[in-house]
Design an enzyme around this catalytic site. Structure first.
Site, mmCIF file in Angstrom:
data_model
loop_
_atom_site.group_PDB
_atom_site.id
_atom_site.type_symbol
_atom_site.label_atom_id
_atom_site.label_comp_id
_atom_site.label_asym_id
_atom_site.label_seq_id
_atom_site.Cartn_x
_atom_site.Cartn_y
_atom_site.Cartn_z
ATOM 1 N N LYS A 243 -96.283 -31.206 56.328
ATOM 2 C CA LYS A 243 -95.159 -31.775 57.054
ATOM 3 C C LYS A 243 -95.076 -31.283 58.492
ATOM 4 O O LYS A 243 -94.683 -32.029 59.389
ATOM 5 C CB LYS A 243 -93.848 -31.483 56.316
ATOM 6 C CG LYS A 243 -93.731 -32.145 54.949
ATOM 7 C CD LYS A 243 -92.371 -31.863 54.334
ATOM 8 C CE LYS A 243 -92.220 -32.550 52.986
ATOM 9 N NZ LYS A 243 -93.100 -31.974 51.968
ATOM 10 N N GLU B 146 -85.508 -27.502 58.972
ATOM 11 C CA GLU B 146 -84.984 -28.689 59.656
ATOM 12 C C GLU B 146 -83.469 -28.632 59.735
ATOM 13 O O GLU B 146 -82.801 -28.078 58.844
ATOM 14 C CB GLU B 146 -85.361 -29.972 58.902
ATOM 15 C CG GLU B 146 -86.780 -30.410 59.073
ATOM 16 C CD GLU B 146 -87.033 -31.736 58.375
ATOM 17 O OE1 GLU B 146 -86.142 -32.202 57.631
ATOM 18 O OE2 GLU B 146 -88.126 -32.294 58.565
ATOM 19 N N HIS C 21 -82.406 -33.462 45.284
ATOM 20 C CA HIS C 21 -83.370 -33.989 46.254
ATOM 21 C C HIS C 21 -84.359 -34.964 45.631
ATOM 22 O O HIS C 21 -85.412 -35.233 46.210
ATOM 23 C CB HIS C 21 -84.123 -32.848 46.953
ATOM 24 C CG HIS C 21 -83.229 -31.849 47.611
ATOM 25 N ND1 HIS C 21 -82.425 -32.161 48.685
ATOM 26 C CD2 HIS C 21 -82.975 -30.540 47.330
ATOM 27 C CE1 HIS C 21 -81.737 -31.096 49.053
ATOM 28 N NE2 HIS C 21 -82.043 -30.103 48.232
ATOM 29 N N ARG D 287 -99.526 -42.758 49.664
ATOM 30 C CA ARG D 287 -99.806 -43.300 48.328
ATOM 31 C C ARG D 287 -98.774 -44.380 48.030
ATOM 32 O O ARG D 287 -97.858 -44.622 48.813
ATOM 33 C CB ARG D 287 -99.703 -42.195 47.279
ATOM 34 C CG ARG D 287 -98.368 -41.442 47.361
ATOM 35 C CD ARG D 287 -98.165 -40.477 46.225
ATOM 36 N NE ARG D 287 -97.069 -39.569 46.440
ATOM 37 C CZ ARG D 287 -95.780 -39.855 46.276
ATOM 38 N NH1 ARG D 287 -95.432 -41.082 45.904
ATOM 39 N NH2 ARG D 287 -94.844 -38.957 46.480
#
Length: 647
Positions: free
Chosen positions: A116, A200, A234, A296
């Site tokens: 990421k 973040e 999440h 994907r």
């Protein structure tokens, strides 16, 4: 087009790929672990090859064995589905080195988007907006804590590798950062073999909106957006397409950003660019930020297929076989609205812990799309994701599609394991969700209401009492002498006991009192020519298992015959911590004689690819530690025993 492909996956995604291959005349090879040898995807495929043991590391993650199976069976290509090896660039390299085709993006594209932190840097360079945060290489605890403070709380800790909510923690204060970081690292290491994280800024009123893209290595198109804001822990629960409140300006901006992302890495095949959107002031074209790209096919791809009429697996196979992208951007359009609900075996009341069990009764409604890898009689294994099915509906409008979702869920029947079915029904009926007031915090805000299982009404209890007698037409027409024959039965529902009575009246009729402590509440139930209560026809069904009976009537209601010899005392429930599911003990935090407070960590259990922390239910002294790190435990096994409290 390929003549034969191998599917390097299991469950519902393997079955879904097989469906498209049959339509195209492509033969399929399934692979399976020892516990999956009689599974649905194996039964559907043309050939099957065993990979080894039950655990993924012993079977579905054995790249060399999968490639060898493809070569031996004459497969020309390998479709990875999602999960397992689908985003492993080394696997892609190995597949291509063996002379096979990987149905998906290049290894370079996967590497570019796989971490990421690196992906965010690449997206910034490509002009794609990203969330403020720290994506650097210094992974020391002190540096990460300092970065979090500079970004400003609340922040998200996220594993740089993988997805699905694993290795992710929301931290609202500086004092909670260290423990959250430790837990996130451990979960990330277990899931992905990489404990690195990024930090973040947590966006207020966040919405999770993603764009489906499709590329051929040089060009790309987008197939519009999906809203995946309804999440717990999440992980997505109900997805929809298109996103509610989306206008054409923002749709164009997000679509163009997603295509820039795909072109930046030379993407080929199906992929998803995920954005976090600040919904505090509605949807605005300057309020969306890149989160990650999933290289994907996504679990929620059916809603995109429903609104576009596109078969994404067919597109994957065609492009992998060297054909062009089947449609240009201007040929793609949105038709109607779609929802997908993920049906899991899980204990909602216990914080959505995965559940196991045998699907003793399983019925799905007609005229809706059901993606499933299981059948009635199959076992939900502790080794893999506990998904039972994906239920997808389509309507001309969002309101119509939502009504169809509610109806489809109410017509779904499952018995034999705990599920989130009632939770999904509560979500589909949530007033904020129906009014398009969605964000990723909706479930957490209304958790008590959404997670409380529905209680059976008196009519439903009467049906349970009747059906618990195993009544059929012959028994209902039995004879009596001077008064109706009366039988009593004791059941429990939601922890409350009740004793009901049944009076057989003959001619397929019975008078039922659901609770004899309230004899004034009585119903006349008829079973022929159809089921009626007090003359009103109803559509209710039931499934009887060992020791329990489930009534399906709008919702699912379970009634149990209690065995007094099997009851655990209140003290046992408070003093003894048991394993809520089969799993691996990762860490034990206490030792005999230690004092613990209510909420203190006792044991970390890894199960179904997730890390679960079990805590003390009261203050006390540890009297016995029944397990050690590395132990494999079964559901119900004793873990930690607190000493009896002294009055």
């Amino acid at each position: 087009m390929f003549r034969k492909i191998l599917i390097a996956n299991r469950g519902e995604i393997a079955c879904r790929i097989i469906d498209t291959c049959r339509k195209l005349g492509v033969k399929t090879v399934a692979v399976h672990s020892e516990v999956d040898q009689r599974s649905r995807h194996v039964a559907l495929a043309d050939q099957a090859v065993s990979l080894g043991g039950a655990a993924p590391a012993e079977s579905y993650l054995r790249a060399e064995a999968i490639i060898e199976a493809a070569l031996k069976t004459g497969a020309q290509a390998i479709h990875p589905g999602y999960g397992f090896l689908s985003e492993n660039p080394d696997f892609v390299d190995a597949v291509e080195a063996a002379g096979l085709v990987f149905v998906g993006p290049s290894a370079d594209a996967i590497r570019a988007m796989g971490l990421k932190d690196a992906a965010k840097a690449a997206m910034e360079a490509a002009g794609v907006p990203v969330v403020p945060g720290y994506h650097g290489s210094d992974q020391s605890n002190g540096h990460l804590a300092k970065a979090a403070g500079q970004i400003g709380y609340p922040v998200l800790i996220k594993a740089v590798a993988g997805g699905g909510g694993k290795g992710m923690r929301l931290v609202e204060t500086a004092s909670a950062f260290e423990q959250a970081l430790s837990s996130a690292r451990a979960e990330a290491q277990a899931a992905f073999g990489n404990s690195d994280v990024l930090i973040e800024k947590f966006v207020s009123h966040p919405r999770h909106i993603e764009v489906q893209i499709f590329g051929d290595g040089t060009s790309a198109v987008h197939l519009f957006e999906r809203d995946c804001s309804l999440q717990r822990r999440h992980q997505k629960v109900i997805e929809e397409a298109p996103a509610p409140g989306m206008d054409e300006q923002m749709r164009a901006a997000m679509g163009e950003a997603a295509i820039r992302a795909a072109k930046a890495v030379g993407y080929s095949g199906a992929g998803t660019v995920e954005f976090i959107v600040d919904g505090s002031d509605g949807l605005r074209a300057d309020r969306f930020f890149f989160m990650e790209m999933n290289t994907r096919l996504q679990v929620e791809h059916p809603v995109t297929e429903a609104i576009t009429g596109v078969d994404l697996v067919e597109w994957q196979l065609r492009v992998a076989a060297g054909q062009p992208i089947p449609r240009a951007q201007e040929q793609l359009e949105i038709s109607g609205h779609a929802f997908e609900a993920r049906l899991y075996a899980e204990d909602v009341a216990a914080g959505f812990l995965p559940a196991t069990g045998t699907l003793r009764h399983l019925r799905f409604p007609d005229e809706v799309r059901i993606d499933t890898g299981v059948r009635e009689g199959d076992e939900i294994s502790p080794y893999y994701d506990p998904m039972i099915a994906k239920i997808t509906v389509h309507g001309r409008s969002r309101a119509e599609a939502l009504r169809r979702l509610d109806l489809a869920l109410s017509q779904t029947e499952i018995a034999g394991t705990l599920t989130n079915l009632s939770f999904l029904q509560a979500l589909s009926r949530h007033d904020g969700f129906s009014a398009e007031r969605v964000d990723t915090g909706l479930i957490a805000r209304d958790a008590e209401r959404l997670c409380t299982p529905p209680l059976a009404c008196d009519k439903t209890r009467a049906l349970a009492v009747l059906w618990a007698q195993e009544m059929d037409s012959d028994r209902l027409t039995g004879f009596s002498l001077w008064q109706p024959f009366r039988k009593l039965i004791t059941l429990s529902h939601a922890g409350d006991g009740m004793t009901g009575s049944v009076e057989y009246l003959g001619q397929s009729q019975a008078r039922v009192t659901p609770n004899i402590t309230h004899p004034e509440i009585t119903y006349l139930i008829e079973t022929k020519p159809y089921l009626r209560i007090n003359g009103q026809k109803i559509d209710a069904r039931f499934a009887r298992l060992d020791g329990s009976l489930t009534v399906f009537w709008g919702n699912s209601y379970q009634f149990d015959w209690e065995d007094p010899l099997d009851r655990r005392t209140k003290a046992d429930q408070v003093d003894l911590t048991r394993a809520p599911m089969p799993g691996l003990v990762k860490e034990v935090f206490v030792e005999v004689g230690a004092f613990v407070q209510e909420g203190s960590r006792l044991v970390t259990l890894e199960a179904m690819k997730m890390e679960h922390i079990l805590v003390a239910t009261r203050d006390g002294i540890v009297g016995e530690v029944c397990v050690s790190s590395g132990a494999q435990v079964k559901a119900g096994d004793q873990l930690i025993l607190l000493q009896e409290e002294i009055a």
